[in-house]
Design a protein around this motif. Structure first.
Motif, short mmCIF file in Angstrom:
data_model
loop_
_atom_site.label_atom_id
_atom_site.label_comp_id
_atom_site.label_asym_id
_atom_site.label_seq_id
_atom_site.Cartn_x
_atom_site.Cartn_y
_atom_site.Cartn_z
N TRP A 59 0.87 -1.28 0.12
CA TRP A 59 0.04 0.08 0.06
C TRP A 59 1.08 1.09 -0.08
N PHE A 60 0.52 2.21 -0.78
CA PHE A 60 1.33 3.44 -0.86
C PHE A 60 0.65 4.62 -1.16
N ASN A 61 1.44 6.05 -1.04
CA ASN A 61 1.02 7.09 -1.35
C ASN A 61 2.07 8.13 -1.51
N VAL A 62 1.88 9.10 -2.06
CA VAL A 62 2.88 10.23 -2.67
C VAL A 62 2.78 11.69 -2.12
N VAL A 63 3.95 12.04 -1.67
CA VAL A 63 3.72 13.48 -0.97
C VAL A 63 4.77 14.45 -1.77
N PHE A 64 4.47 15.58 -2.26
CA PHE A 64 5.26 16.35 -2.79
C PHE A 64 5.22 17.79 -1.97
N TYR A 65 6.34 18.41 -1.87
CA TYR A 65 6.24 19.79 -0.97
C TYR A 65 6.90 20.69 -1.61
N SER A 66 6.73 22.05 -1.13
CA SER A 66 7.56 23.21 -1.24
C SER A 66 7.08 24.12 -0.38
N THR A 67 6.28 25.32 -0.98
CA THR A 67 5.79 26.15 0.07
C THR A 67 4.44 25.45 0.81
N ASP A 68 3.85 24.70 0.02
CA ASP A 68 2.75 23.88 0.29
C ASP A 68 2.99 22.59 0.22
N VAL A 69 2.07 21.74 0.76
CA VAL A 69 2.16 20.19 0.66
C VAL A 69 0.87 19.77 -0.37
N GLN A 70 1.52 18.95 -1.42
CA GLN A 70 0.45 18.08 -2.14
C GLN A 70 0.46 16.75 -2.02
N VAL A 71 -0.66 16.16 -1.92
CA VAL A 71 -0.75 14.79 -1.54
C VAL A 71 -1.62 14.05 -2.70
N TRP A 72 -1.20 13.02 -3.05
CA TRP A 72 -1.94 12.29 -4.13
C TRP A 72 -3.31 11.86 -3.71
N LYS A 73 -3.40 11.18 -2.54
CA LYS A 73 -4.36 10.67 -1.78
C LYS A 73 -4.51 11.23 -0.58
N ASP A 74 -5.45 12.00 -0.20
CA ASP A 74 -5.58 12.63 1.27
C ASP A 74 -5.30 11.49 2.21
N PRO A 75 -4.33 12.15 3.30
CA PRO A 75 -4.20 11.17 4.62
C PRO A 75 -5.52 11.03 5.10
N PRO A 76 -6.02 10.06 5.67
CA PRO A 76 -5.00 8.95 6.09
C PRO A 76 -4.93 7.89 5.11
N GLU A 77 -5.38 8.26 3.87
CA GLU A 77 -5.44 7.22 2.77
C GLU A 77 -4.29 6.50 2.29
N MET A 78 -4.42 5.00 2.23
CA MET A 78 -2.95 4.56 1.31
C MET A 78 -3.89 3.67 0.47
N VAL A 79 -3.26 3.64 -0.58
CA VAL A 79 -3.97 2.45 -1.82
C VAL A 79 -3.10 1.41 -2.13
N PRO A 80 -3.84 0.46 -2.57
CA PRO A 80 -3.19 -0.79 -3.14
C PRO A 80 -2.34 -0.48 -4.29
N ALA A 81 -1.23 -1.22 -4.37
CA ALA A 81 -0.27 -0.99 -5.58
C ALA A 81 -1.06 -1.97 -6.89
N THR A 82 -2.17 -1.68 -7.05
CA THR A 82 -2.70 -2.16 -8.33
C THR A 82 -2.06 -1.46 -9.67
N GLU A 83 -2.24 -1.98 -10.83
CA GLU A 83 -1.65 -1.23 -11.92
C GLU A 83 -2.56 -0.09 -12.23
N ALA A 84 -3.78 -0.06 -12.03
CA ALA A 84 -4.26 1.14 -12.27
C ALA A 84 -3.96 2.23 -11.27
N ASN A 85 -3.97 2.06 -10.05
CA ASN A 85 -3.28 2.78 -9.14
C ASN A 85 -2.03 3.48 -9.30
#
Length: 445
Positions: A392-418
């Motif tokens: 299960w995974f998620n991705v966070v990029f940050y600079s002045t603010d924080v961008q999250v692929w899936k809003d916490p606390p969500e983690m998603v399974p590593a399916t091909e589509a995800n």
């Protein structure tokens, strides 16, 4: 004189606080009685709790416990209900108004006044609830500051039990504060009780706190409590138990560690393998079956022959080199839950020269040299593409603010589509802004 003063200030176990005078205590107690069921008033609550914590005594502990139990009920019963009702009223009005307007807030006075009133009610209910959450955090900190024998005696005999009986979401932070008071007490006073809590506490964070205390103080009887924690439901508790057993350096733990390998996955499995290697010098890649066979054939003779020394070991010895969950910039992990946290600030637009220093070429430079953000996206793409099923995974990029692929606390399974959806999302993220790392780490955690 200075040396004597420093000796007093730094003496281990010296109390941080002393009792306040009777008048100040009576005033603080009177304020506490009024504030403990009053919404809002954060400044008054903060000052009163601090004053009570300054009075390091049984009388103060009693007031703090009374406030703590009242706060749990107040937050989860009265304030939660008020917030729920305010949210329902606000949502109901918005649904009605959206039939007349395309967006909120409306622009006709009567409707706007009604909308503003419901919004104020909702904001007030949210603020009151948030204030009580912060109040419970401060009460937990106040319990941590208690160090006197009288305060600890009361918490052991009555206080902790009263807080534990209060059913509500704020209870863990309060109990953790009481635990932090206990571990500052003499072992002969609290040792037996803390070891019991290590075996039976419903709070994973509490069990971890006690395991750390066992490891740091080499508590007598701590070995059995740590072994019991290997059977905990939460992997974080099991990992803390593995660490504690290695610190205690008692070879009797080998068989329980082998037993704990059954069904273990990810980092827990890796921790168990590394610790077993520390004790035995053997490496079986975390395979429970192979370790069990080894113990059946060699365990008895190994244990009897042990002279108290350990095999010197590289931290990576016994670590499986192939078959890791994934690799990122050459760093491998076997974890089954991964959050990637990457910098996307303006400095990531630059490239790197042969000496490792940044230089002017920007992202997309026609020279063919890649910027740091482009390299980071490439590395992230490779890493995510290799994630196997079960991760299960998620991705966070940050600079002045924080961008999250899936809003916490969500983690998603590593399916091909995800995996492909995540890659498509971060490939469009530019590099700009300042480097605000703390907010990104907080979001990831």
């Amino acid at each position: 004189v200075l040396a004597s003063l420093l000796t007093v200030l730094l003496a281990p176990g010296a109390p941080e606080w002393a009792e306040i005078d009777d008048g100040a205590f009576r005033e603080a107690s009177k304020k506490a009685k009024r504030l403990m069921k009053s919404p809002g008033e954060m400044i008054g609550k903060r000052r009163t709790i601090a004053k009570l914590a300054e009075d390091d005594s049984e009388r103060s502990a009693k007031v703090l416990v009374k406030w703590a139990t009242a706060s749990v009920k107040f937050r989860d019963r009265d304030l939660a209900k008020a917030l729920e009702e305010a949210q329902e009223d606000y949502d109901k009005l918005v649904r009605i108004l959206l039939k007349k307007y395309d967006s909120m807030p409306p622009n006709i006075k009567n409707d706007k006044d009604a909308y503003d009133a419901k919004k104020r009610d909702l904001d007030r209910a949210k603020a009151h609830y948030a204030t009580e959450v912060e109040t419970q955090r401060l009460l937990g900190k106040a319990f941590e500051r208690l160090a006197s024998e009288e305060a600890a005696d009361f918490l052991l005999k009555e206080g902790e039990r009263k807080v534990a009986r209060a059913k509500g979401s704020g209870r863990p932070v309060l109990l953790m504060g009481i635990l932090s008071c206990y571990v500052r007490q003499p072992i002969e006073k609290v040792g037996e009780h803390l070891l019991e809590l290590a075996r039976e506490s419903e709070l994973p964070e509490g069990r971890i706190r006690i395991l750390n205390w066992i490891a740091s103080s080499k508590v007598e009887g701590g070995f059995d409590a740590a072994v019991a924690c290997l059977q905990a439901d939460a992997d974080v508790v099991k990992r803390s138990a593995v660490f504690t057993l290695q610190v205690l350096d008692d070879p009797r733990c080998v068989k329980p560690l082998i037993d704990a390998l059954e069904g273990a996955e990810g980092i827990l499995r890796e921790d168990l393998e590394r610790t077993l290697h520390f004790f035995t010098g053997q490496s079986f890649e975390g395979d429970h079956g192979v370790w069990s066979l080894w113990w059946e054939k060699e365990g008895d003779s190994w244990f009897k022959a042990d002279d108290g020394t350990r095999y010197p070991t590289d931290p990576d010895a016994g670590k499986k080199k192939e078959g890791a969950t994934t690799s990122f910039y050459g760093v491998e992990t076997k974890s089954k839950r991964i959050v990637f946290v990457l910098d996307r600030s303006g400095s990531m637009r630059t490239g790197m020269n042969a000496t490792g220093n940044p230089h002017p070429p920007q992202e997309g430079d026609e020279s063919g040299e890649k910027s740091k953000i482009e390299l980071a996206r490439e590395q992230l793409e490779k890493s995510i593409e290799t994630l196997p099923k079960g991760v299960w995974f998620n991705v966070v990029f940050y600079s002045t603010d924080v961008q999250v692929w899936k809003d916490p606390p969500e983690m998603v399974p590593a399916t091909e589509a995800n995996k492909q959806a995540a890659i498509a999302w971060f490939m469009e993220i530019p590099a700009d802004g300042y480097t605000q790392t703390f907010a990104a780490l907080g979001k990831a955690l």
